[in-house]
Design a protein around this motif. Sequence first.
Motif, mmCIF file in Angstrom:
data_model
loop_
_atom_site.group_PDB
_atom_site.id
_atom_site.type_symbol
_atom_site.label_atom_id
_atom_site.label_comp_id
_atom_site.label_asym_id
_atom_site.label_seq_id
_atom_site.Cartn_x
_atom_site.Cartn_y
_atom_site.Cartn_z
ATOM 1 N N GLY A 4 0.819 -1.209 0.000
ATOM 2 C CA GLY A 4 0.000 0.000 0.000
ATOM 3 C C GLY A 4 0.853 1.259 0.000
ATOM 4 O O GLY A 4 0.550 2.233 -0.705
ATOM 5 N N GLU A 5 1.925 1.251 0.782
ATOM 6 C CA GLU A 5 2.815 2.411 0.818
ATOM 7 C C GLU A 5 3.539 2.570 -0.517
ATOM 8 O O GLU A 5 3.678 3.686 -1.030
ATOM 9 N N LEU A 6 4.002 1.458 -1.096
ATOM 10 C CA LEU A 6 4.654 1.539 -2.403
ATOM 11 C C LEU A 6 3.676 2.097 -3.432
ATOM 12 O O LEU A 6 4.042 2.940 -4.258
ATOM 13 N N SER A 7 2.438 1.664 -3.374
ATOM 14 C CA SER A 7 1.412 2.163 -4.280
ATOM 15 C C SER A 7 1.213 3.672 -4.104
ATOM 16 O O SER A 7 1.146 4.412 -5.093
ATOM 17 N N ARG A 8 1.132 4.125 -2.880
ATOM 18 C CA ARG A 8 0.956 5.565 -2.629
ATOM 19 C C ARG A 8 2.157 6.365 -3.122
ATOM 20 O O ARG A 8 2.002 7.414 -3.751
ATOM 21 N N ARG A 9 3.338 5.871 -2.867
ATOM 22 C CA ARG A 9 4.548 6.617 -3.234
ATOM 23 C C ARG A 9 4.783 6.662 -4.742
ATOM 24 O O ARG A 9 5.349 7.617 -5.257
ATOM 25 N N THR A 10 4.380 5.614 -5.440
ATOM 26 C CA THR A 10 4.619 5.545 -6.886
ATOM 27 C C THR A 10 3.392 5.928 -7.705
ATOM 28 O O THR A 10 3.504 6.106 -8.917
ATOM 29 N N ARG A 11 2.237 5.984 -7.037
ATOM 30 C CA ARG A 11 0.952 6.213 -7.712
ATOM 31 C C ARG A 11 0.638 5.107 -8.712
ATOM 32 O O ARG A 11 0.003 5.352 -9.758
ATOM 33 N N ILE A 12 1.102 3.920 -8.399
ATOM 34 C CA ILE A 12 0.822 2.729 -9.207
ATOM 35 C C ILE A 12 -0.183 1.895 -8.417
ATOM 36 O O ILE A 12 0.057 1.592 -7.240
ATOM 37 N N THR A 31 7.254 -11.419 4.575
ATOM 38 C CA THR A 31 7.357 -11.558 6.022
ATOM 39 C C THR A 31 6.916 -12.972 6.390
ATOM 40 O O THR A 31 6.312 -13.674 5.561
ATOM 41 N N PRO A 32 7.194 -13.428 7.617
ATOM 42 C CA PRO A 32 6.735 -14.765 8.027
ATOM 43 C C PRO A 32 5.213 -14.933 7.878
ATOM 44 O O PRO A 32 4.737 -16.034 7.615
ATOM 45 N N SER A 33 4.480 -13.845 7.996
ATOM 46 C CA SER A 33 3.023 -13.940 7.841
ATOM 47 C C SER A 33 2.578 -13.796 6.387
ATOM 48 O O SER A 33 1.388 -13.822 6.095
ATOM 49 N N GLY A 34 3.526 -13.650 5.446
ATOM 50 C CA GLY A 34 3.205 -13.638 4.027
ATOM 51 C C GLY A 34 3.037 -12.270 3.395
ATOM 52 O O GLY A 34 2.788 -12.165 2.197
ATOM 53 N N TYR A 35 3.163 -11.210 4.193
ATOM 54 C CA TYR A 35 3.041 -9.869 3.622
ATOM 55 C C TYR A 35 4.261 -9.536 2.769
ATOM 56 O O TYR A 35 5.382 -9.914 3.092
ATOM 57 N N ARG A 36 4.003 -8.791 1.693
ATOM 58 C CA ARG A 36 5.099 -8.321 0.843
ATOM 59 C C ARG A 36 5.813 -7.177 1.553
ATOM 60 O O ARG A 36 5.175 -6.298 2.115
ATOM 61 N N ARG A 37 7.143 -7.183 1.460
ATOM 62 C CA ARG A 37 7.956 -6.081 1.995
ATOM 63 C C ARG A 37 8.857 -5.594 0.873
ATOM 64 O O ARG A 37 9.631 -6.360 0.312
ATOM 65 N N TYR A 38 8.730 -4.319 0.563
ATOM 66 C CA TYR A 38 9.507 -3.721 -0.515
ATOM 67 C C TYR A 38 10.638 -2.885 0.047
ATOM 68 O O TYR A 38 10.492 -2.230 1.076
ATOM 69 N N ALA A 39 11.751 -2.875 -0.661
ATOM 70 C CA ALA A 39 12.908 -2.060 -0.294
ATOM 71 C C ALA A 39 12.737 -0.665 -0.889
ATOM 72 O O ALA A 39 11.936 -0.451 -1.813
ATOM 73 N N GLU A 40 13.508 0.274 -0.395
ATOM 74 C CA GLU A 40 13.470 1.644 -0.912
ATOM 75 C C GLU A 40 13.774 1.663 -2.417
ATOM 76 O O GLU A 40 13.182 2.428 -3.169
ATOM 77 N N ALA A 41 14.689 0.802 -2.867
ATOM 78 C CA ALA A 41 15.057 0.749 -4.289
ATOM 79 C C ALA A 41 13.877 0.329 -5.168
ATOM 80 O O ALA A 41 13.860 0.630 -6.366
ATOM 81 N N ASP A 42 12.889 -0.351 -4.592
ATOM 82 C CA ASP A 42 11.726 -0.786 -5.367
ATOM 83 C C ASP A 42 10.855 0.391 -5.810
ATOM 84 O O ASP A 42 10.094 0.265 -6.771
ATOM 85 N N VAL A 43 10.962 1.533 -5.136
ATOM 86 C CA VAL A 43 10.216 2.718 -5.555
ATOM 87 C C VAL A 43 10.673 3.118 -6.962
ATOM 88 O O VAL A 43 9.857 3.288 -7.871
ATOM 89 N N GLY A 44 11.972 3.245 -7.151
ATOM 90 C CA GLY A 44 12.509 3.603 -8.464
ATOM 91 C C GLY A 44 12.274 2.531 -9.502
ATOM 92 O O GLY A 44 11.949 2.823 -10.657
ATOM 93 N N ARG A 45 12.434 1.288 -9.096
ATOM 94 C CA ARG A 45 12.244 0.172 -10.033
ATOM 95 C C ARG A 45 10.795 0.113 -10.510
ATOM 96 O O ARG A 45 10.532 -0.025 -11.700
ATOM 97 N N ALA A 46 9.840 0.234 -9.593
ATOM 98 C CA ALA A 46 8.425 0.190 -9.966
ATOM 99 C C ALA A 46 8.075 1.367 -10.879
ATOM 100 O O ALA A 46 7.337 1.206 -11.859
ATOM 101 N N THR A 47 8.625 2.536 -10.580
ATOM 102 C CA THR A 47 8.380 3.719 -11.403
ATOM 103 C C THR A 47 8.937 3.514 -12.808
ATOM 104 O O THR A 47 8.277 3.840 -13.809
ATOM 105 N N LEU A 48 10.134 2.951 -12.900
ATOM 106 C CA LEU A 48 10.732 2.675 -14.211
ATOM 107 C C LEU A 48 9.898 1.658 -14.981
ATOM 108 O O LEU A 48 9.613 1.845 -16.169
#
Length: 121
Positions: A4-12, A31-48
């Motif tokens: 959700g945060e990655l979506s907000r930051r990238t508007r994707i 995460t152990p509970s199955g949630y996706r965790r994105y790194a800061e570098a994924d913001v630029g990668r997703a935008t690209l």
Amino acid sequence: MRIGELSRRTRIPVRMLRYYEERGLLAPQRTPSGYRRYAEADVGRATLVSSLIRSGLPTRLILPLLQDDRAAPASGDEEDADEGELVALFTAELARLDSRIACMSLSRDAVRRHLRLRTDH
């Protein structure tokens, strides 16, 4: 960060981020509970990735562009044929993009002329 945060930051949209993951364009940690965790570098990668997709580049060509540490192709015949096919695909894609850029430049110039005529009075 979570999806959700990655979506907000990238508007994707979240749905598109999941699609990018399915295609191997994003690889979040889990995460152990199955949630996706994105790194800061994924913001630029997703935008690209989003930009490349919007420009019409097929996802099958985006992945090779994103592979930073790609090993040099082996010298076997099959690998050479695959590399040759990839080069041909990228060459065709470059020509397509150049054509679209030229077309869009003409359109931009026509709109600019139109605006100039309307505002110079």
